[in-house]
Motif scaffolding. Structure first.
Motif, PDB file in Angstrom:
ATOM      1  N   PHE A  53      15.362  59.046 -54.914  1.00 40.80           N
ATOM      2  CA  PHE A  53      15.386  59.259 -53.463  1.00 40.80           C
ATOM      3  C   PHE A  53      15.551  57.963 -52.670  1.00 40.80           C
ATOM      4  CE2 PHE A  53      10.987  58.293 -54.203  1.00 40.80           C
ATOM      5  CZ  PHE A  53      10.499  57.727 -53.031  1.00 40.80           C
ATOM      6  N   VAL A  54      15.177  56.829 -53.226  1.00 35.40           N
ATOM      7  CA  VAL A  54      15.470  55.553 -52.577  1.00 35.40           C
ATOM      8  C   VAL A  54      15.850  54.531 -53.641  1.00 35.40           C
ATOM      9  CG1 VAL A  54      14.012  55.859 -50.530  1.00 35.40           C
ATOM     10  CG2 VAL A  54      13.058  54.780 -52.573  1.00 35.40           C
ATOM     11  N   GLN A  55      16.436  53.445 -53.156  1.00 35.64           N
ATOM     12  CA  GLN A  55      16.902  52.382 -54.037  1.00 35.64           C
ATOM     13  C   GLN A  55      16.395  51.055 -53.500  1.00 35.64           C
ATOM     14  OE1 GLN A  55      21.145  51.733 -53.818  1.00 35.64           O
ATOM     15  NE2 GLN A  55      21.276  51.004 -55.919  1.00 35.64           N
ATOM     16  N   SER A  56      15.975  50.186 -54.406  1.00 34.13           N
ATOM     17  CA  SER A  56      15.555  48.853 -53.997  1.00 34.13           C
ATOM     18  C   SER A  56      16.768  48.037 -53.568  1.00 34.13           C
ATOM     19  CB  SER A  56      14.819  48.149 -55.143  1.00 34.13           C
ATOM     20  OG  SER A  56      15.687  47.997 -56.257  1.00 34.13           O
ATOM     21  N   VAL A  57      16.521  47.007 -52.784  1.00 34.55           N
ATOM     22  CA  VAL A  57      17.571  46.096 -52.330  1.00 34.55           C
ATOM     23  C   VAL A  57      17.087  44.679 -52.610  1.00 34.55           C
ATOM     24  CG1 VAL A  57      18.887  45.230 -50.354  1.00 34.55           C
ATOM     25  CG2 VAL A  57      18.323  47.678 -50.516  1.00 34.55           C
ATOM     26  N   ALA A  58      17.904  43.883 -53.248  1.00 39.26           N
ATOM     27  CA  ALA A  58      17.514  42.511 -53.568  1.00 39.26           C
ATOM     28  C   ALA A  58      17.208  41.729 -52.302  1.00 39.26           C
ATOM     29  CB  ALA A  58      18.619  41.806 -54.356  1.00 39.26           C
ATOM     30  N   VAL A  59      16.216  40.842 -52.386  1.00 39.38           N
ATOM     31  CA  VAL A  59      15.821  40.055 -51.215  1.00 39.38           C
ATOM     32  C   VAL A  59      16.977  39.202 -50.695  1.00 39.38           C
ATOM     33  CG1 VAL A  59      14.964  38.059 -52.532  1.00 39.38           C
ATOM     34  CG2 VAL A  59      13.936  38.614 -50.303  1.00 39.38           C
ATOM     35  N   THR A  60      17.917  38.899 -51.577  1.00 38.56           N
ATOM     36  CA  THR A  60      19.095  38.117 -51.188  1.00 38.56           C
ATOM     37  C   THR A  60      20.163  38.979 -50.524  1.00 38.56           C
ATOM     38  OG1 THR A  60      20.003  38.469 -53.397  1.00 38.56           O
ATOM     39  CG2 THR A  60      18.756  36.444 -53.030  1.00 38.56           C
ATOM     40  N   GLY A  61      19.946  40.313 -50.529  1.00 39.47           N
ATOM     41  CA  GLY A  61      20.907  41.227 -49.938  1.00 39.47           C
ATOM     42  C   GLY A  61      21.990  41.678 -50.892  1.00 39.47           C
ATOM     43  N   GLU A  62      21.953  41.225 -52.144  1.00 34.72           N
ATOM     44  CA  GLU A  62      22.961  41.626 -53.120  1.00 34.72           C
ATOM     45  C   GLU A  62      22.797  43.115 -53.451  1.00 34.72           C
ATOM     46  OE1 GLU A  62      21.636  38.796 -55.869  1.00 34.72           O
ATOM     47  OE2 GLU A  62      23.141  37.291 -55.384  1.00 34.72           O
ATOM     48  N   PRO A  63      23.896  43.800 -53.779  1.00 35.07           N
ATOM     49  CA  PRO A  63      23.839  45.248 -54.010  1.00 35.07           C
ATOM     50  C   PRO A  63      23.305  45.648 -55.388  1.00 35.07           C
ATOM     51  CG  PRO A  63      26.076  44.454 -54.298  1.00 35.07           C
ATOM     52  CD  PRO A  63      25.279  43.280 -53.819  1.00 35.07           C
ATOM     53  N   GLY A  64      22.920  44.669 -56.175  1.00 38.35           N
ATOM     54  CA  GLY A  64      22.418  44.972 -57.504  1.00 38.35           C
ATOM     55  C   GLY A  64      21.955  43.701 -58.202  1.00 38.35           C
ATOM     56  N   TYR A  65      21.964  43.740 -59.512  1.00 35.39           N
ATOM     57  CA  TYR A  65      21.536  42.590 -60.299  1.00 35.39           C
ATOM     58  C   TYR A  65      22.373  42.544 -61.569  1.00 35.39           C
ATOM     59  CZ  TYR A  65      18.851  46.085 -62.962  1.00 35.39           C
ATOM     60  OH  TYR A  65      18.484  47.172 -63.716  1.00 35.39           O
ATOM     61  N   TRP A  66      22.127  41.584 -62.420  1.00 35.72           N
ATOM     62  CA  TRP A  66      22.963  41.386 -63.597  1.00 35.72           C
ATOM     63  C   TRP A  66      22.110  41.265 -64.853  1.00 35.72           C
ATOM     64  CZ3 TRP A  66      23.762  39.454 -58.818  1.00 35.72           C
ATOM     65  CH2 TRP A  66      25.019  39.666 -58.233  1.00 35.72           C
ATOM     66  N   SER A  67      22.585  41.837 -65.923  1.00 42.35           N
ATOM     67  CA  SER A  67      22.014  41.586 -67.241  1.00 42.35           C
ATOM     68  C   SER A  67      22.517  40.225 -67.709  1.00 42.35           C
ATOM     69  CB  SER A  67      22.454  42.673 -68.227  1.00 42.35           C
ATOM     70  OG  SER A  67      22.057  42.373 -69.548  1.00 42.35           O
ATOM     71  N   ALA A 103       9.106  40.752 -50.433  1.00 46.23           N
ATOM     72  CA  ALA A 103       9.660  39.498 -50.967  1.00 46.23           C
ATOM     73  C   ALA A 103       8.975  39.097 -52.262  1.00 46.23           C
ATOM     74  CB  ALA A 103       9.525  38.386 -49.933  1.00 46.23           C
ATOM     75  N   ASP A 104       7.681  39.402 -52.388  1.00 43.08           N
ATOM     76  CA  ASP A 104       6.971  39.089 -53.632  1.00 43.08           C
ATOM     77  C   ASP A 104       7.496  39.928 -54.796  1.00 43.08           C
ATOM     78  OD1 ASP A 104       5.429  37.174 -52.419  1.00 43.08           O
ATOM     79  OD2 ASP A 104       3.701  38.476 -52.081  1.00 43.08           O
ATOM     80  N   LEU A 105       8.116  41.059 -54.480  1.00 41.05           N
ATOM     81  CA  LEU A 105       8.768  41.892 -55.492  1.00 41.05           C
ATOM     82  C   LEU A 105      10.257  41.544 -55.624  1.00 41.05           C
ATOM     83  CD1 LEU A 105       7.078  45.245 -54.452  1.00 41.05           C
ATOM     84  CD2 LEU A 105       6.877  44.212 -56.724  1.00 41.05           C
ATOM     85  N   LYS A 106      10.694  40.499 -54.879  1.00 43.37           N
ATOM     86  CA  LYS A 106      12.092  40.058 -54.844  1.00 43.37           C
ATOM     87  C   LYS A 106      12.992  41.099 -54.191  1.00 43.37           C
ATOM     88  CE  LYS A 106      11.006  36.249 -56.817  1.00 43.37           C
ATOM     89  NZ  LYS A 106      10.842  35.065 -55.964  1.00 43.37           N
ATOM     90  N   TRP A 107      12.430  41.836 -53.225  1.00 40.92           N
ATOM     91  CA  TRP A 107      13.177  42.893 -52.555  1.00 40.92           C
ATOM     92  C   TRP A 107      13.233  42.704 -51.049  1.00 40.92           C
ATOM     93  CZ3 TRP A 107      10.403  47.440 -55.476  1.00 40.92           C
ATOM     94  CH2 TRP A 107      10.971  47.573 -56.767  1.00 40.92           C
ATOM     95  N   ALA A 108      14.242  43.307 -50.442  1.00 38.02           N
ATOM     96  CA  ALA A 108      14.335  43.515 -49.001  1.00 38.02           C
ATOM     97  C   ALA A 108      13.970  44.984 -48.758  1.00 38.02           C
ATOM     98  CB  ALA A 108      15.761  43.221 -48.545  1.00 38.02           C
ATOM     99  N   PRO A 109      13.993  45.478 -47.510  1.00 35.25           N
ATOM    100  CA  PRO A 109      13.679  46.900 -47.274  1.00 35.25           C
ATOM    101  C   PRO A 109      14.567  47.841 -48.087  1.00 35.25           C
ATOM    102  CG  PRO A 109      13.588  45.710 -45.212  1.00 35.25           C
ATOM    103  CD  PRO A 109      14.109  44.736 -46.234  1.00 35.25           C
ATOM    104  N   PHE A 110      13.990  48.976 -48.457  1.00 36.96           N
ATOM    105  CA  PHE A 110      14.682  49.969 -49.281  1.00 36.96           C
ATOM    106  C   PHE A 110      15.793  50.666 -48.505  1.00 36.96           C
ATOM    107  CE2 PHE A 110      10.397  49.517 -50.938  1.00 36.96           C
ATOM    108  CZ  PHE A 110      10.582  49.481 -52.312  1.00 36.96           C
ATOM    109  N   ARG A 111      16.683  51.321 -49.263  1.00 36.51           N
ATOM    110  CA  ARG A 111      17.675  52.174 -48.626  1.00 36.51           C
ATOM    111  C   ARG A 111      17.685  53.533 -49.325  1.00 36.51           C
ATOM    112  NH1 ARG A 111      22.615  48.438 -50.382  1.00 36.51           N
ATOM    113  NH2 ARG A 111      22.560  48.709 -52.628  1.00 36.51           N
TER     114      ARG A 111
END
Length: 330
Positions: free
Chosen positions: A101-115, A266-274
């Motif tokens: 129902f929601v998705q996290s957003v990186a604190v840097t604003g990037e749309p995802g992350y990388w392995s 920010a402590d979770l390395k996130w910005a507000p959810f979407r």
């Protein structure tokens, strides 16, 4: 006297019903084991406390030793909500009545992350080709089998892509959470390991000395940011409260202290959810089937007819998800 007794009895019934209703509002929140429980609890507890305060729900953290423990907890309604990676979210949706129902957003604003694949900083291994010499002289650390970045992505883009079985390539293959893998590399207990950019940022923050001993040699395509999943059978009232909390937390729509809320995120390395839904899992489904097709092609236990039938079925399913993905992307 009878009137008083009747009144007391009625109050007792109301109290009992209210207590039962309150008990039904308990939310056990599952947190996947990407690192030690102590670190996870420290980062997550402020968010869960805020969720309890703003929704009036009795929110409790639920930790398990591996991803499967959270998925099974949701399956048997011991967990009503959870933070997952995309691969484990897919399992929860398919097997545990879950729904994104929601998705996290990186604190840097990037749309995802990388392995990533990492090695000790002073390792002679400079790139992924040198790692894949496959003479069984190296030790490799994979992630939990339900991890997107720790398992599915490297299995798809590093191993299956090259027709390599890690167990036949390396001297020893272990499965562990991201933090354990990072520490194993820093301490030279393994020659290389899978991880992701989000966890490496946490390692840099929480253990900079260990971070300085680690070097990245491979990075994957972009992975969609992690989803939050709830059970579909949560009450409509609870879902409304929870959705409103996540979509306003740390935003101008919040009724709380926005600065404090953004610090918690920010402590979770996130910005507000979407807002999100199960369609964010479509790239992961395609990836999973790509890996399965590659494995089927190299499976010597199947005769030609059985192999052809299996690959045909997997390819049809992959094409279906690719079509759905193209539709939601347009």
């Amino acid at each position: 006297m009878n009137a008083i007794l009747k009144s007391m009895a009625a109050m007792s019934v109301v109290f009992t019903l209210s207590t039962a209703a309150f008990a039904a509002e308990t939310i056990n929140f599952g947190i996947i084991s990407t690192e030690s429980q102590q670190n996870l609890k420290g980062n997550w507890q402020p968010l869960l406390d805020a969720m309890r305060e703003k929704t009036g729900l009795d929110v409790k953290p639920f930790f398990a030793s591996d991803y499967a423990g959270i998925i099974e907890g949701m399956r048997f309604n011991k967990v009503q909500m959870a933070w997952y990676g995309n691969k484990s979210a897919m399992e929860a949706v398919d097997r545990a009545d879950g729904e994104v129902f929601v998705q996290s957003v990186a604190v840097t604003g990037e749309p995802g992350y990388w392995s990533v694949v990492v090695v000790p900083k002073d390792s002679p291994i400079q790139n992924i080709d040198q790692l894949l010499k496959c003479d069984q002289s190296l030790n490799f650390g994979l992630g939990d089998v339900n991890s997107t970045s720790g398992y599915l992505v490297p299995m798809t883009f590093v191993f299956s892509k090259n027709g390599i079985d890690p167990k036949k390539c390396f001297k020893n293959v272990t499965n562990a959470n991201h933090e354990t893998n990072a520490m194993a590399v820093a301490n030279r207990q393994v020659d290389a390991a899978a991880n992701n950019t989000e966890n490496m940022a946490l390692i840099k923050q929480n253990n900079p000395k260990a971070f300085e001993k680690i070097r990245e040699i491979w990075r994957s395509p972009l992975i969609p940011s992690d989803p939050i999943v709830w059970r579909k059978d949560l009450s409509e009232d609870a879902r409304t409260k929870i959705r409103d909390f996540f979509l306003t937390f740390g935003t101008v729509q919040s009724k709380g202290n926005v600065e404090d809320e953004r610090k918690i995120l920010a402590d979770l390395k996130w910005a507000p959810f979407r807002a999100s839904d199960d369609s964010q899992l479509l790239p992961i489904r395609v990836m999973e089937l790509t890996k399965s097709i590659s494995q089927a092609e190299g499976d010597t236990r199947l005769d030609a007819a059985a192999k052809e039938a299996k690959i045909r079925d997997l390819s049809a399913r992959k094409a279906k998800y690719e079509a759905e993905l193209a539709k939601v992307s347009n």
